[in-house]
Design a protein around this motif. Structure first.
Motif, mmCIF file in Angstrom:
data_model
loop_
_atom_site.group_PDB
_atom_site.id
_atom_site.type_symbol
_atom_site.label_atom_id
_atom_site.label_comp_id
_atom_site.label_asym_id
_atom_site.label_seq_id
_atom_site.Cartn_x
_atom_site.Cartn_y
_atom_site.Cartn_z
ATOM 1 N N ILE A 150 0.857 -1.206 0.000
ATOM 2 C CA ILE A 150 0.000 0.000 0.000
ATOM 3 C C ILE A 150 0.887 1.249 0.000
ATOM 4 O O ILE A 150 0.683 2.189 -0.766
ATOM 5 C CB ILE A 150 -0.941 0.023 1.228
ATOM 6 N N LYS A 151 1.901 1.233 0.868
ATOM 7 C CA LYS A 151 2.757 2.424 1.021
ATOM 8 C C LYS A 151 3.509 2.717 -0.288
ATOM 9 O O LYS A 151 3.732 3.872 -0.648
ATOM 10 C CB LYS A 151 3.734 2.175 2.174
ATOM 11 N N LYS A 152 3.888 1.630 -0.976
ATOM 12 C CA LYS A 152 4.614 1.812 -2.236
ATOM 13 C C LYS A 152 3.695 2.451 -3.293
ATOM 14 O O LYS A 152 4.097 3.339 -4.045
ATOM 15 C CB LYS A 152 5.084 0.432 -2.723
ATOM 16 N N MET A 153 2.439 2.011 -3.307
ATOM 17 C CA MET A 153 1.502 2.513 -4.332
ATOM 18 C C MET A 153 0.909 3.875 -3.962
ATOM 19 O O MET A 153 0.554 4.663 -4.839
ATOM 20 C CB MET A 153 0.352 1.512 -4.507
ATOM 21 N N VAL A 154 0.758 4.119 -2.640
ATOM 22 C CA VAL A 154 0.162 5.386 -2.188
ATOM 23 C C VAL A 154 1.093 5.970 -1.121
ATOM 24 O O VAL A 154 0.783 5.945 0.074
ATOM 25 C CB VAL A 154 -1.255 5.162 -1.585
ATOM 26 N N PRO A 155 2.243 6.533 -1.527
ATOM 27 C CA PRO A 155 3.245 6.935 -0.536
ATOM 28 C C PRO A 155 2.729 7.994 0.443
ATOM 29 O O PRO A 155 3.216 8.093 1.575
ATOM 30 C CB PRO A 155 4.385 7.513 -1.396
ATOM 31 N N GLU A 156 1.721 8.772 0.025
ATOM 32 C CA GLU A 156 1.247 9.884 0.880
ATOM 33 C C GLU A 156 0.372 9.407 2.034
ATOM 34 O O GLU A 156 0.057 10.178 2.938
ATOM 35 C CB GLU A 156 0.440 10.890 0.039
ATOM 36 N N ILE A 157 -0.044 8.147 2.019
ATOM 37 C CA ILE A 157 -1.018 7.704 3.032
ATOM 38 C C ILE A 157 -0.344 7.525 4.402
ATOM 39 O O ILE A 157 0.817 7.104 4.485
ATOM 40 C CB ILE A 157 -1.711 6.389 2.591
ATOM 41 N N ASP A 158 -1.068 7.868 5.445
ATOM 42 C CA ASP A 158 -0.597 7.593 6.803
ATOM 43 C C ASP A 158 -1.275 6.286 7.254
ATOM 44 O O ASP A 158 -2.450 6.288 7.637
ATOM 45 C CB ASP A 158 -0.971 8.751 7.738
ATOM 46 N N LEU A 159 -0.535 5.190 7.208
ATOM 47 C CA LEU A 159 -1.127 3.877 7.499
ATOM 48 C C LEU A 159 -1.568 3.756 8.952
ATOM 49 O O LEU A 159 -2.382 2.896 9.290
ATOM 50 C CB LEU A 159 -0.125 2.766 7.163
ATOM 51 N N ASP A 160 -1.037 4.632 9.794
ATOM 52 C CA ASP A 160 -1.434 4.584 11.217
ATOM 53 C C ASP A 160 -2.500 5.619 11.549
ATOM 54 O O ASP A 160 -2.874 5.784 12.715
ATOM 55 C CB ASP A 160 -0.196 4.754 12.100
ATOM 56 N N CYS A 161 -2.950 6.327 10.540
ATOM 57 C CA CYS A 161 -4.047 7.299 10.704
ATOM 58 C C CYS A 161 -3.775 8.278 11.850
ATOM 59 O O CYS A 161 -4.716 8.628 12.607
ATOM 60 C CB CYS A 161 -5.375 6.577 10.917
ATOM 61 N N GLY A 162 -2.535 8.663 11.996
ATOM 62 C CA GLY A 162 -2.172 9.660 13.016
ATOM 63 C C GLY A 162 -2.483 9.204 14.429
ATOM 64 O O GLY A 162 -2.510 10.019 15.356
ATOM 65 N N GLY A 163 -2.779 7.908 14.606
ATOM 66 C CA GLY A 163 -3.144 7.431 15.948
ATOM 67 C C GLY A 163 -4.576 7.776 16.322
ATOM 68 O O GLY A 163 -5.033 7.438 17.411
ATOM 69 N N HIS A 164 -5.316 8.446 15.404
ATOM 70 C CA HIS A 164 -6.707 8.824 15.732
ATOM 71 C C HIS A 164 -7.688 7.719 15.428
ATOM 72 O O HIS A 164 -8.825 7.733 15.908
ATOM 73 C CB HIS A 164 -7.149 10.053 14.911
ATOM 74 N N GLN A 165 -7.273 6.779 14.582
ATOM 75 C CA GLN A 165 -8.151 5.704 14.118
ATOM 76 C C GLN A 165 -7.359 4.405 14.168
ATOM 77 O O GLN A 165 -6.127 4.437 14.162
ATOM 78 C CB GLN A 165 -8.577 5.958 12.656
ATOM 79 N N PRO A 166 -8.037 3.257 14.128
ATOM 80 C CA PRO A 166 -7.285 1.990 14.056
ATOM 81 C C PRO A 166 -6.396 1.978 12.806
ATOM 82 O O PRO A 166 -6.814 2.463 11.750
ATOM 83 C CB PRO A 166 -8.385 0.934 13.938
ATOM 84 N N PRO A 167 -5.192 1.449 12.913
ATOM 85 C CA PRO A 167 -4.271 1.456 11.776
ATOM 86 C C PRO A 167 -4.750 0.551 10.649
ATOM 87 O O PRO A 167 -5.558 -0.349 10.865
ATOM 88 C CB PRO A 167 -2.964 0.915 12.371
ATOM 89 N N ILE A 168 -4.214 0.799 9.474
ATOM 90 C CA ILE A 168 -4.540 -0.048 8.314
ATOM 91 C C ILE A 168 -3.710 -1.330 8.413
ATOM 92 O O ILE A 168 -2.482 -1.278 8.510
ATOM 93 C CB ILE A 168 -4.254 0.723 7.010
ATOM 94 N N HIS A 169 -4.373 -2.482 8.380
ATOM 95 C CA HIS A 169 -3.682 -3.777 8.483
ATOM 96 C C HIS A 169 -3.268 -4.301 7.111
ATOM 97 O O HIS A 169 -2.313 -5.043 6.990
ATOM 98 C CB HIS A 169 -4.595 -4.823 9.129
#
Ligand code: PYC
Length: 423
Positions: A150-169
Motif C-alpha cells: 500500500i505504502k509503495k503505491m500510495v506513498p502519501e497515506i498515513d497507514l497509522d491514521c495519526g493514531g486517531h483511528q485503528p491502523p490499516i492492516h
C-alpha cells in the motif's frame, strides 16, 4: 479569441451541433416507454435499439438527462464484489465500460487506476480475503495486499491514521478499478439511442401508469401495462421500464407494487484542483471515506449514507466537516486544501445491498432499482441486461438472482461486505 471560435459562434453554417434530436411531442404509442433519463434508462434504450432491434422507444425524464444519481456519484467503477452473482454482474459492466468510449464514439475519460479497500481490523481483512477468493474464482483481478505494498503505491497515506483511528492492516487491491466522467456516460448513451431512432423527452413527467386487470380477487398485484400518463398526454405502451432509482417509490405506487426500498441521501464533495499525486482509488469503509483524483486534479470524495430516510438532495456542513476529518486521518497534508463543491444524491437501499431488476407480477412492467450506493458502475450492464429482459419478457441470465421475488422467498444476495460506503 481564436478566429475559428468566432467563425463558429457567428455563422449560421456553423450552428451549435445538438447532441440529439429535440422531439416536441411524444407519439400516441411506443413499443417500450422508459421512465427515467439517467444512465440506466438511457443505456437500456440504447441496447434495446442496438442489440434487440427495438427502436420504437421513448425515454421520459422529468428533469434533465443524467440529473439524478448519474450526475451525483463519485464515478467509481469496480467488480470486486462478495457474492458470485454480484461479482459476475459487475464484471460484465467493467468489460462494457472498458470499451465504451470506442463503442459509443464518445470520450468518457475512462481511467483505470487500481482500487484499494483498506482494512482497519483483522475482521475486515478476513472479509477482503473472502472477496479476493470469490473474485479470483471468477477471473477477476483482486488480491489482498500488505502495508508495504500500500505504502509503495500510495506513498502519501498515513497507514497509522495519526493514531486517531485503528491502523490499516492491509487491503483488497483490485487493479481494474477505474473512474469515468459520469455525465459523459449519460450523454453518450443518449446520443447512441437517439441515432437509432429512440425519442427522448426531458422536462416531461409521468403522472400515472395505466394497468389493465390490476389487483386480482386474492388481493395480489397483477394485470398488464397499457400505457403511461404524462404531462404531455397519454402514451400507449405494452412495455414500461421504471429506471428512476431514488424516485422508485413514487412509480411503484402508481402500479401498486411493494418493494423493500428505503431512500437515503448520500453526500459527496470535490476539492480545488491539485497537481496529480493520487493515482489510485482509496476506500476506507471503516472511516466512511473514498477518494480519487479526477483528470482535472480535483479530489472527488464521499462519505457514508445519511442515517435517516429522506427524499431530498440537500447537503450539510456536518457532512463536509466529518468527511474532511477522516480524509485527514488518511492524508494529513490535505488540511489546507479548499472544498469547492458538495452535493447529495438519493440512494434507493435494499435490505441485502443488491439491486432489484427484472420482470414483475405486472405483465409488461419492468423494474431497475435498488441501486443504493453502487449504481453508477452498473450503468452499462443494467442497460444491457434490462434491454434483453424487456425484449424477451424474461430475466436475463445475469440478473436472475436480483428479481424482486427474492424477498418473498428469503433468497437474499448479501453484498453489504462489498459496499464502499458506511451504512
Ligand atoms: O460502490 O464503489 C462503490 C462506491 C463508491 C462510492 C460510493 N459507492
Amino acid at each position: 479569441m481564436p478566429f475559428g471560435l468566432i467563425k463558429f459562434g457567428l455563422s449560421k453554417k456553423y450552428s451549435e451541433p445538438r447532441m440529439f434530436r429535440k422531439v416536441e411531442q411524444p407519439r400516441d404509442a411506443y413499443d417500450v416507454v422508459i421512465i427515467g433519463g439517467g444512465g440506466h434508462g438511457l443505456a437500456a434504450a440504447y441496447y434495446l435499439a442496438n442489440e434487440c432491434g427495438i427502436t420504437n422507444v421513448a425515454v421520459i425524464e422529468k428533469g434533465y438527462l443524467g440529473g439524478g444519481g448519474t450526475g451525483r456519484n463519485t464515478a467509481i467503477v469496480r467488480s470486486n464484489y462478495l457474492t458470485e452473482d454480484g461479482a459476475r454482474f459487475y464484471q460484465k459492466s467493467v468489460e462494457l465500460f472498458q470499451d465504451l468510449s470506442r463503442t459509443l464514439d464518445f470520450n468518457m475519460f475512462y481511467s483505470q487506476r487500481g482500487h484499494f479497500t483498506m482494512a482497519h481490523s483483522p475482521a475486515s481483512l478476513r472479509t477482503q480475503r473472502w472477496r479476493a477468493e470469490v473474485n479470483k474464482h471468477l477471473g477477476i483481478d483482486s488480491e489482498v495486499v500488505g502495508r508495504d505494498f500500500i505504502k509503495k503505491m500510495v506513498p502519501e497515506i498515513d497507514l497509522d491514521c495519526g493514531g486517531h483511528q485503528p491502523p490499516i492492516h492491509g487491503a483488497l487491491f483490485h487493479p481494474p478499478g477505474a473512474i469515468a466522467r459520469h455525465d459523459a456516460v449519460a450523454w453518450a448513451y443518449a446520443r447512441g439511442a437517439d441515432r437509432k431512432g429512440v425519442d427522448i423527452f426531458q422536462q416531461t413527467a409521468v403522472t400515472d401508469i395505466e394497468i389493465e386487470g390490476g389487483v386480482n380477487m386474492s388481493g395480489n398485484v397483477g394485470g398488464r401495462v397499457v400505457g403511461v400518463h404524462t404531462d404531455k398526454g397519454f402514451i400507449k405502451a405494452g412495455k414500461v421500464l421504471s429506471a428512476v432509482a431514488g424516485w422508485t417509490p413514487q412509480i411503484q405506487r402508481m402500479v401498486g407494487l411493494r418493494t423493500p426500498l428505503t431512500i437515503h441521501p448520500l453526500q459527496a464533495m470535490v476539492t480545488e484542483p491539485l497537481k496529480p499525486w493520487l493515482n489510485t482509488i482509496v476506500v476506507s469503509a471503516s472511516l466512511h471515506t473514498y477518494v480519487s483524483q479526477s483528470s482535472r486534479g480535483e479530489l472527488v470524495t464521499g462519505g457514508s449514507l445519511d442515517p435517516y430516510e429522506l427524499t431530498s438532495t440537500r447537503s450539510t456542513l456536518e457532512f463536509a466537516e466529518g468527511l474532511s476529518g477522516h480524509l485527514m486521518d488518511l492524508f494529513p497534508f490535505l488540511g489546507d486544501i479548499k472544498v469547492m463543491r458538495q452535493w447529495a444524491g438519493l440512494c434507493d437501499m435494499t435490505p441485502d445491498f443488491s439491486p432489484i431488476m427484472g420482470v414483475t407480477p405486472i405483465k409488461g412492467f419492468y423494474i431497475d432499482a435498488g441501486w443504493g450506493t453502487w449504481g453508477f458502475k452498473a450503468t452499462p450492464v443494467s442497460g444491457y441486461a434490462m434491454a434483453h429482459t424487456i425484449a424477451n419478457d424474461a430475466d436475463h441470465e445475469l440478473i436472475k438472482a436480483f428479481n424482486l421475488s427474492r424477498f418473498g422467498k428469503f433468497r437474499l444476495v448479501g453484498e453489504k461486505g462489498a459496499a464502499s460506503v458506511g451504512h
